[in-house]
Design a protein around this motif. Sequence first.
Motif, PDB file in Angstrom:
ATOM      1  N   MET A 197       0.820  -1.193   0.000  1.00 14.02           N
ATOM      2  CA  MET A 197       0.000   0.000   0.000  1.00 14.02           C
ATOM      3  C   MET A 197       0.867   1.261   0.000  1.00 14.02           C
ATOM      4  N   LEU A 198       1.934   1.222   0.788  1.00 10.52           N
ATOM      5  CA  LEU A 198       2.792   2.407   0.859  1.00 10.52           C
ATOM      6  C   LEU A 198       3.522   2.649  -0.456  1.00 10.52           C
ATOM      7  N   GLY A 241      10.713  -2.037  -7.680  1.00  5.60           N
ATOM      8  CA  GLY A 241      11.960  -2.770  -7.473  1.00  5.60           C
ATOM      9  C   GLY A 241      12.877  -2.100  -6.472  1.00  5.60           C
ATOM     10  N   LEU A 242      13.057  -0.796  -6.604  1.00  5.87           N
ATOM     11  CA  LEU A 242      13.956  -0.077  -5.700  1.00  5.87           C
ATOM     12  C   LEU A 242      13.423  -0.043  -4.271  1.00  5.87           C
ATOM     13  N   SER A 243      12.162   0.279  -4.122  1.00  9.65           N
ATOM     14  CA  SER A 243      11.638   0.380  -2.764  1.00  9.65           C
ATOM     15  C   SER A 243      11.568  -0.986  -2.092  1.00  9.65           C
ATOM     16  N   MET A 244      11.274  -2.030  -2.832  1.00  9.76           N
ATOM     17  CA  MET A 244      11.268  -3.369  -2.248  1.00  9.76           C
ATOM     18  C   MET A 244      12.672  -3.774  -1.819  1.00  9.76           C
ATOM     19  N   LEU A 297      12.393   9.938  -3.427  1.00  7.17           N
ATOM     20  CA  LEU A 297      12.563  10.825  -2.271  1.00  7.17           C
ATOM     21  C   LEU A 297      11.403  10.664  -1.289  1.00  7.17           C
ATOM     22  N   LEU A 298      10.200  10.633  -1.804  1.00  2.00           N
ATOM     23  CA  LEU A 298       9.032  10.441  -0.942  1.00  2.00           C
ATOM     24  C   LEU A 298       9.078   9.083  -0.250  1.00  2.00           C
ATOM     25  N   ASP A 299       9.427   8.070  -1.001  1.00  2.00           N
ATOM     26  CA  ASP A 299       9.422   6.719  -0.465  1.00  2.00           C
ATOM     27  C   ASP A 299      10.504   6.532   0.599  1.00  2.00           C
ATOM     28  N   LEU A 307       9.373  10.147   3.589  1.00  2.00           N
ATOM     29  CA  LEU A 307       8.040  10.208   4.193  1.00  2.00           C
ATOM     30  C   LEU A 307       7.440   8.830   4.455  1.00  2.00           C
ATOM     31  N   ILE A 308       7.538   7.940   3.497  1.00  3.85           N
ATOM     32  CA  ILE A 308       6.932   6.615   3.653  1.00  3.85           C
ATOM     33  C   ILE A 308       7.623   5.862   4.784  1.00  3.85           C
ATOM     34  N   ARG A 309       8.945   5.980   4.876  1.00  5.59           N
ATOM     35  CA  ARG A 309       9.665   5.327   5.962  1.00  5.59           C
ATOM     36  C   ARG A 309       9.280   5.931   7.308  1.00  5.59           C
TER      37      ARG A 309
END
Length: 135
Positions: free
Chosen positions: A1-2, A49-52, A121-123, A126-128
Amino acid sequence: MLNLLSVGAAYGLITLVFLDGYAADFFGFQRSDIVDAWVPLFLFSVLFGLSMDYQVFLVSRIKERYDQTATPRDAVRWGVASTARIITGAALIIVVVFTGFARGDLVQFQQMGFGVAVALLLDATLIRSVVCRAR
Protein backbone atom coordinates in the motif's frame (compact mmCIF):
# COMPACT_ATOMS: atom_id res chain seq x y z
CA MET A 1 0.00 0.00 0.00
CA LEU A 2 2.79 2.41 0.86
CA ASN A 3 4.45 1.70 -2.48
CA LEU A 4 1.28 2.69 -4.27
CA LEU A 5 1.20 5.92 -2.28
CA SER A 6 4.61 7.05 -3.54
CA VAL A 7 3.87 5.90 -7.10
CA GLY A 8 0.53 7.72 -7.06
CA ALA A 9 2.21 10.87 -5.78
CA ALA A 10 4.74 10.67 -8.60
CA TYR A 11 1.99 10.25 -11.20
CA GLY A 12 0.18 13.26 -9.76
CA LEU A 13 3.29 15.42 -9.76
CA ILE A 14 4.10 14.46 -13.35
CA THR A 15 0.59 15.51 -14.34
CA LEU A 16 0.87 18.74 -12.37
CA VAL A 17 4.27 19.72 -13.77
CA PHE A 18 4.23 18.43 -17.33
CA LEU A 19 0.57 18.53 -18.34
CA ASP A 20 -0.63 21.47 -16.26
CA GLY A 21 2.67 23.34 -16.48
CA TYR A 22 2.91 24.16 -12.78
CA ALA A 23 6.57 25.05 -12.01
CA ALA A 24 7.71 23.59 -15.34
CA ASP A 25 9.69 26.75 -16.12
CA PHE A 26 11.23 26.70 -12.66
CA PHE A 27 12.53 23.16 -13.20
CA GLY A 28 13.42 23.82 -16.84
CA PHE A 29 10.98 21.21 -18.16
CA GLN A 30 9.03 21.25 -21.38
CA ARG A 31 5.25 21.21 -21.17
CA SER A 32 3.55 18.32 -22.88
CA ASP A 33 0.03 17.42 -23.91
CA ILE A 34 0.55 13.75 -23.07
CA VAL A 35 2.56 11.40 -20.92
CA ASP A 36 3.99 8.63 -23.09
CA ALA A 37 2.46 5.24 -22.33
CA TRP A 38 5.76 3.69 -21.26
CA VAL A 39 6.52 6.33 -18.58
CA PRO A 40 3.94 5.24 -15.95
CA LEU A 41 4.79 1.57 -16.49
CA PHE A 42 8.51 2.26 -16.23
CA LEU A 43 8.00 4.36 -13.10
CA PHE A 44 5.96 1.67 -11.39
CA SER A 45 8.44 -1.06 -12.27
CA VAL A 46 11.55 0.83 -11.21
CA LEU A 47 10.02 2.24 -8.05
CA PHE A 48 8.59 -1.09 -6.99
CA GLY A 49 11.96 -2.77 -7.47
CA LEU A 50 13.96 -0.08 -5.70
CA SER A 51 11.64 0.38 -2.76
CA MET A 52 11.27 -3.37 -2.25
CA ASP A 53 15.03 -3.67 -2.24
CA TYR A 54 15.53 -1.36 0.68
CA GLN A 55 12.33 -2.43 2.42
CA VAL A 56 13.64 -6.00 2.48
CA PHE A 57 16.86 -4.65 3.98
CA LEU A 58 14.86 -2.74 6.62
CA VAL A 59 12.59 -5.66 7.48
CA SER A 60 15.56 -8.03 7.78
CA ARG A 61 17.13 -5.68 10.34
CA ILE A 62 13.84 -5.52 12.24
CA LYS A 63 13.63 -9.32 12.23
CA GLU A 64 17.22 -9.65 13.48
CA ARG A 65 16.48 -7.33 16.40
CA TYR A 66 13.18 -9.03 17.17
CA ASP A 67 14.95 -12.40 17.35
CA GLN A 68 17.34 -10.88 19.90
CA THR A 69 14.87 -8.98 22.08
CA ALA A 70 11.37 -10.33 21.29
CA THR A 71 9.95 -6.82 21.64
CA PRO A 72 8.25 -5.56 18.46
CA ARG A 73 8.44 -1.83 19.26
CA ASP A 74 12.13 -1.97 20.04
CA ALA A 75 12.79 -4.07 16.95
CA VAL A 76 11.03 -1.60 14.61
CA ARG A 77 12.66 1.40 16.28
CA TRP A 78 16.11 -0.17 16.06
CA GLY A 79 15.60 -1.43 12.50
CA VAL A 80 14.53 1.97 11.20
CA ALA A 81 17.32 3.77 13.07
CA SER A 82 20.05 1.35 12.01
CA THR A 83 19.16 1.47 8.31
CA ALA A 84 18.22 5.13 7.97
CA ARG A 85 21.59 6.42 6.77
CA ILE A 86 22.21 3.55 4.38
CA ILE A 87 18.76 3.67 2.81
CA THR A 88 18.74 7.47 2.57
CA GLY A 89 22.23 7.49 1.05
CA ALA A 90 21.33 4.87 -1.54
CA ALA A 91 18.11 6.70 -2.37
CA LEU A 92 19.95 10.01 -2.80
CA ILE A 93 22.43 8.43 -5.20
CA ILE A 94 19.59 7.11 -7.34
CA VAL A 95 17.77 10.46 -7.12
CA VAL A 96 20.87 12.21 -8.46
CA VAL A 97 21.14 9.73 -11.33
CA PHE A 98 17.51 10.17 -12.35
CA THR A 99 17.75 13.94 -11.94
CA GLY A 100 20.34 13.71 -14.71
CA PHE A 101 17.70 12.17 -16.94
CA ALA A 102 15.28 14.95 -15.96
CA ARG A 103 17.80 17.59 -17.04
CA GLY A 104 17.87 16.18 -20.60
CA ASP A 105 16.13 17.63 -23.64
CA LEU A 106 13.60 14.88 -24.37
CA VAL A 107 10.33 15.41 -22.52
CA GLN A 108 9.82 11.66 -22.05
CA PHE A 109 13.11 11.38 -20.18
CA GLN A 110 12.32 14.52 -18.21
CA GLN A 111 9.05 12.92 -17.11
CA MET A 112 10.74 9.64 -16.27
CA GLY A 113 13.65 11.21 -14.39
CA PHE A 114 11.47 13.64 -12.46
CA GLY A 115 8.95 10.93 -11.57
CA VAL A 116 11.50 8.45 -10.27
CA ALA A 117 13.45 11.11 -8.37
CA VAL A 118 10.39 12.55 -6.64
CA ALA A 119 8.81 9.19 -5.85
CA LEU A 120 12.04 7.77 -4.46
CA LEU A 121 12.56 10.82 -2.27
CA LEU A 122 9.03 10.44 -0.94
CA ASP A 123 9.42 6.72 -0.47
CA ALA A 124 12.79 6.91 1.29
CA THR A 125 11.77 9.73 3.62
CA LEU A 126 8.04 10.21 4.19
CA ILE A 127 6.93 6.61 3.65
CA ARG A 128 9.66 5.33 5.96
CA SER A 129 8.51 7.87 8.54
CA VAL A 130 5.01 6.40 8.32
CA VAL A 131 6.45 2.95 8.97
CA CYS A 132 8.37 4.33 11.94
CA ARG A 133 5.27 6.07 13.34
CA ALA A 134 3.17 2.94 12.87
CA ARG A 135 5.32 1.05 15.32
